[in-house]
Design a protein around this motif. Structure first.
Motif, PDB file in Angstrom:
ATOM      1  N   HIS A 205       0.740  -1.346  -0.087  1.00 17.31           N
ATOM      2  CA  HIS A 205       0.072  -0.083   0.024  1.00 17.31           C
ATOM      3  C   HIS A 205       0.755   1.380  -0.092  1.00 17.31           C
ATOM      4  O   HIS A 205       0.274   2.355   0.389  1.00 17.31           O
TER       5      HIS A 205
ATOM      6  N   GLY B 261       1.893   3.511  -2.081  1.00 26.48           N
ATOM      7  CA  GLY B 261       1.301   4.481  -2.926  1.00 26.48           C
ATOM      8  C   GLY B 261       0.172   5.162  -2.227  1.00 26.48           C
ATOM      9  O   GLY B 261      -0.154   6.243  -2.486  1.00 26.48           O
ATOM     10  N   GLU B 262      -0.549   4.454  -1.452  1.00 29.14           N
ATOM     11  CA  GLU B 262      -1.750   4.894  -0.805  1.00 29.14           C
ATOM     12  C   GLU B 262      -1.569   5.464   0.724  1.00 29.14           C
ATOM     13  O   GLU B 262      -2.267   6.299   1.375  1.00 29.14           O
TER      14      GLU B 262
END
Length: 126
Positions: free
Chosen positions: A25, A27-28
């Motif tokens: 995750h 990139g989030e």
């Protein structure tokens, strides 16, 4: 990161789930989420294995952008890796194959490098 994710990660018993969440995750995750993941890893990773892996992972993605997180992960790995199983990989992964040639410079500029170097090479003149 949802409350369900947090609940699952709080139940992590060694750091693997937290490391996998970070890797899957990245990139989030914003800075607050990354800090929460690091805090969780520091709390549960008793050997330093996953903190070292996470530091190398973040360094490979964006060493400058993740510098504070990398520093905290490395410091935690140094404290927990009493058998020095993961510290050599940190030296190579973060400082390159020529770290020994630059050891004096790196010791002066980076406290985590100095700490790792002293643990791995306790009889060194540095």
């Amino acid at each position: 990161m949802t409350e369900t994710d947090l609940k699952i990660l709080r139940g992590d018993n060694d750091g693997l789930l937290t490391y996998e969440y970070l890797a899957n995750h990245i990139g989030e995750c914003g800075p607050e989420e990354i800090n929460a993941l690091i805090e969780n890893m520091v709390r549960i990773d008793l050997s330093g294995q996953f903190m070292a892996s996470a530091a190398r992972y973040l360094h490979a993605i964006d060493p400058a952008g993740y510098a504070p997180a990398i520093r905290e992960l490395v410091a935690g790995a140094i404290d927990k890796d009493r058998e020095h199983r993961y510290l050599p990989d940190l030296l190579l992964g973060l400082y390159g194959e020529n770290y020994q040639e630059r050891a004096v410079e790196l010791c002066a500029a980076d406290d985590n490098f100095r700490r790792i170097y002293k643990r791995l090479f306790p009889t060194s003149a540095l």
